[in-house]
Design a protein around this motif. Structure first.
Motif, PDB file in Angstrom:
ATOM      1  N   PHE A   1      -3.429  -3.968  -2.535  1.00  0.00           N
ATOM      2  CA  PHE A   1      -4.529  -3.452  -3.346  1.00  0.00           C
ATOM      3  C   PHE A   1      -4.639  -4.245  -4.644  1.00  0.00           C
ATOM      4  O   PHE A   1      -3.634  -4.729  -5.165  1.00  0.00           O
TER       5      PHE A   1
ATOM      6  N   THR B   1     -12.583   4.984  -5.491  1.00  0.00           N
ATOM      7  CA  THR B   1     -12.135   5.477  -6.783  1.00  0.00           C
ATOM      8  C   THR B   1     -11.309   6.734  -6.575  1.00  0.00           C
ATOM      9  O   THR B   1     -11.681   7.606  -5.780  1.00  0.00           O
TER      10      THR B   1
ATOM     11  N   TYR C   1      -8.257   5.574 -11.250  1.00  0.00           N
ATOM     12  CA  TYR C   1      -7.959   4.307 -10.574  1.00  0.00           C
ATOM     13  C   TYR C   1      -9.120   3.830  -9.698  1.00  0.00           C
ATOM     14  O   TYR C   1      -9.666   4.606  -8.912  1.00  0.00           O
TER      15      TYR C   1
ATOM     16  N   SER D   1      -3.371   9.536  -3.545  1.00  0.00           N
ATOM     17  CA  SER D   1      -4.299   8.414  -3.331  1.00  0.00           C
ATOM     18  C   SER D   1      -4.358   7.973  -1.874  1.00  0.00           C
ATOM     19  O   SER D   1      -5.322   7.341  -1.450  1.00  0.00           O
TER      20      SER D   1
ATOM     21  N   ARG E   1       0.828  -1.205   0.000  1.00  0.00           N
ATOM     22  CA  ARG E   1       0.000   0.000   0.000  1.00  0.00           C
ATOM     23  C   ARG E   1       0.868   1.263   0.000  1.00  0.00           C
ATOM     24  O   ARG E   1       0.594   2.214  -0.728  1.00  0.00           O
TER      25      ARG E   1
ATOM     26  N   ILE F   1      -9.460   1.380  -6.736  1.00  0.00           N
ATOM     27  CA  ILE F   1      -8.482   0.780  -5.819  1.00  0.00           C
ATOM     28  C   ILE F   1      -9.220  -0.017  -4.745  1.00  0.00           C
ATOM     29  O   ILE F   1      -9.978   0.554  -3.953  1.00  0.00           O
TER      30      ILE F   1
ATOM     31  N   ILE G   1      -5.912  -3.069  -8.301  1.00  0.00           N
ATOM     32  CA  ILE G   1      -6.193  -1.772  -8.915  1.00  0.00           C
ATOM     33  C   ILE G   1      -6.670  -1.970 -10.345  1.00  0.00           C
ATOM     34  O   ILE G   1      -6.009  -2.650 -11.144  1.00  0.00           O
TER      35      ILE G   1
ATOM     36  N   ARG H   1      -9.022  -2.925  -1.574  1.00  0.00           N
ATOM     37  CA  ARG H   1      -8.134  -3.582  -0.607  1.00  0.00           C
ATOM     38  C   ARG H   1      -8.489  -5.079  -0.574  1.00  0.00           C
ATOM     39  O   ARG H   1      -9.084  -5.588   0.377  1.00  0.00           O
TER      40      ARG H   1
ATOM     41  N   THR I   1      -7.507   6.229   0.261  1.00  0.00           N
ATOM     42  CA  THR I   1      -7.517   4.769   0.421  1.00  0.00           C
ATOM     43  C   THR I   1      -6.907   4.266   1.727  1.00  0.00           C
ATOM     44  O   THR I   1      -6.976   3.086   2.020  1.00  0.00           O
TER      45      THR I   1
ATOM     46  N   ALA J   1     -13.397  -0.757  -1.511  1.00  0.00           N
ATOM     47  CA  ALA J   1     -12.720  -0.109  -2.631  1.00  0.00           C
ATOM     48  C   ALA J   1     -13.106   1.360  -2.701  1.00  0.00           C
ATOM     49  O   ALA J   1     -14.147   1.768  -2.186  1.00  0.00           O
TER      50      ALA J   1
ATOM     51  N   VAL K   1       2.136   1.919  -3.446  1.00  0.00           N
ATOM     52  CA  VAL K   1       1.092   2.451  -4.324  1.00  0.00           C
ATOM     53  C   VAL K   1       0.876   3.942  -4.044  1.00  0.00           C
ATOM     54  O   VAL K   1       0.750   4.758  -4.965  1.00  0.00           O
ATOM     55  N   TRP K   2       0.890   4.299  -2.770  1.00  0.00           N
ATOM     56  CA  TRP K   2       0.701   5.717  -2.422  1.00  0.00           C
ATOM     57  C   TRP K   2       1.835   6.579  -2.964  1.00  0.00           C
ATOM     58  O   TRP K   2       1.625   7.729  -3.324  1.00  0.00           O
TER      59      TRP K   2
END
Lengths: 363, 129
Positions: free
Chosen positions: A196, A179, A183, A165, A155, A185, A198, A187, A169, A177, A158-159
């Motif tokens: 995630f 949006t 994306y 994001s 995670r 996204i 995605i 979990r 998230t 999830a 991804v951030w």
């Protein structure tokens, strides 16, 4: 001619060993399946799962339709973004597919189905729609790509890659999830680790993949995906269940709602079929490797009964072979059984699964 | 792919090294381990077992699959590689040095039927098509 995902050239550029996976040209590994497995357990790895199909179901009757179509109850989905794992059954109670359904709005649900069953699923859903909910739109979204980023650091990575994001998230609970820009996204995952899954426009998939790679996320192939999901005790459609088996003998009773008044396709069959088998875990005590379709022999009350391994393999985390097996209901955790491996009988212990969760052995 | 010229080969991807003392050392080729992927278990015949040429005599198991190893020549097993029980990944690291077992050949004529490096290269090329 094999089907390809939007990341096909990217995999080739990363020297992936490509294989034919149910008609799709997919990466098996990028050098070492074991390294990829350990990377997901200890840090972060990414999988191209764009061969799976997202299907959007839109219309006012969406919830009522899915209430009848799925064995799990979509009425559990009350909060937008919430996800539910379910089987889709035939009238005999056999499993047409297993899937995840997301509730987005009262007139928009998104379903993600397996790659190998996608065409069959579309045909089934459209035919049931024509009977039960004419006018409902069912749209396959091959314009989308799907990338699963999994592992304890997934995670965070991804951030780093999708600026902004985190705020949207970070508070997502498991199986929820949100949006953010282009994306979607969620979990969710198929590894037993945090992370995630995605969904994004196919046109942006390669850039996103390369950015994750630059952030230190290791590409991982279908080989590691299989050993990770086996350790996590997650069913694989076509191996652990199919149209000839029902969820109650496939370790999926927890996903079937037989108590409420709700009727759904396959319910009557499930209420009538006697359940004589179960899906349960095996841990190999002797040296060797358990594989699917190997015969398992159990003894209880001085009688011999037989079952079969549905998924077997080597567990890189436990450094031992493990399996899911369909065995008679009388067999229970702690029993010792024998597995026929080539010309030998190997000893295995019956255990409850999952075998591994969040990097740790549960055995 | 580099195929050592000091070894002999079979179509089923075993290699054989003829030693000065007349014994033969046997393993699987780099191509074989590449096809299989990460090795997790190797089952080797017991010392003393008498093998016939092309008999199934060992099993190499990777994360992906199990594969039989066939005796390239007839003979008696006189040694097995003790390292592979705990470290099967040695086969991935260097297939041409991670031997499986050694044989005392019982039929010298068996050796004539083995492939040299060029012959094995042709087998690989034909499989690639």
């Amino acid at each position: 001619m094999l089907k390809t995902t939007p990341l096909n050239q990217t995999h080739r550029d990363m020297n992936a060993k490509m294989v034919d996976f149910g008609g799709w040209d997919m990466p098996l590994h990028y050098g070492s399946q074991l390294d990829e497995h350990h990377k997901v357990r200890s840090d972060a790895g990414m999988f191209d799962v764009s061969h799976m199909l997202a299907v959007d179901i839109k219309g006012e009757t969406a919830r009522a339709f899915l209430r009848q179509l799925f064995a799990n109850n979509v009425d559990k989905l009350t909060q937008p973004g919430k996800a539910l794992y379910s089987c889709m059954l035939n009238p005999q109670g056999g499993v047409i597919d297993d899937l995840i359904v997301y509730f987005l709005t009262e007139s928009w649900f998104r379903v993600v189905v397996n790659a190998g069953t996608a065409d069959k699923d579309m045909a089934w859903m459209q035919a049931r729609r024509d009977e039960l909910a004419p006018g409902l739109e069912i749209t396959p979204r091959r314009d989308l790509a799907m990338i699963a980023v999994q592992g304890p650091n997934a995670r965070t990575k991804v951030w780093q890659v999708i600026a902004g994001s985190q705020a949207v998230t970070e508070s997502l609970k498991l199986f929820h999830a949100a949006t953010f820009n282009e994306y979607f996204i969620a979990r969710t995952g198929y590894t037993g680790e945090d992370g995630f899954e995605i969904i994004l426009p196919a046109t942006g998939a390669a850039d996103f993949w390369n950015a994750l790679h630059a952030a230190g996320v290791a590409p991982a192939g279908l080989g590691a995906r299989d050993t990770l999901r086996l350790e996590a005790g997650m069913n694989l459609y076509g191996q652990d269940m199919d149209e000839t088996t029902n969820p109650l003998e496939s370790g999926l009773a927890w996903t079937v709602d037989l108590k409420s008044e709700r009727d759904f396709i396959g319910k009557q069959a499930l209420l009538q079929i006697p359940v004589k088998q179960q899906l349960i875990g095996l841990l190999l005590l002797d040296r060797g490797v358990l594989r699917s379709h190997q015969k398992v022999i159990a003894r209880h009350d001085d009688k011999e009964t037989a079952g079969e391994i549905t998924s077997g393999g080597f567990s890189p985390t436990l450094n031992q072979s493990i399996a899911l097996a369909r065995l008679p209901s009388q067999v229970s955790a702690g029993d010792e059984v024998q597995v026929v491996v080539r010309d030998k009988m190997l000893r295995a212990k019956v255990v409850k699964y999952p075998f591994v969760r969040n990097g740790k052995s549960l055995i | 792919m580099d195929i050592p010229t000091n070894l002999k080969y079979t179509k089923s991807h075993e290699w054989v090294r003829l030693e000065d003392d007349g014994t033969a050392t046997i393993g699987i080729t780099r191509h074989a381990q590449e096809l299989l992927g990460d090795m997790v278990f190797v089952e080797i015949p017991q010392v003393g077992r008498k093998l016939k040429q092309r008999e199934e005599c060992a099993v190499v198991e990777s994360v992906k699959a199990a594969a039989d190893v066939y005796a390239p020549i007839s003979g008696e097993v006189i040694a097995i590689n003790p390292e592979l029980e705990s470290a099967p990944e040695k086969v991935n690291e260097d297939a041409f040095s991670a031997w499986l077992f050694k044989l005392k050949p019982t039929n010298a004529a068996d050796l004539d039927g083995l492939l040299d490096a060029a012959g094995y290269q042709k087998v690989l090329e034909s499989e690639a098509h």
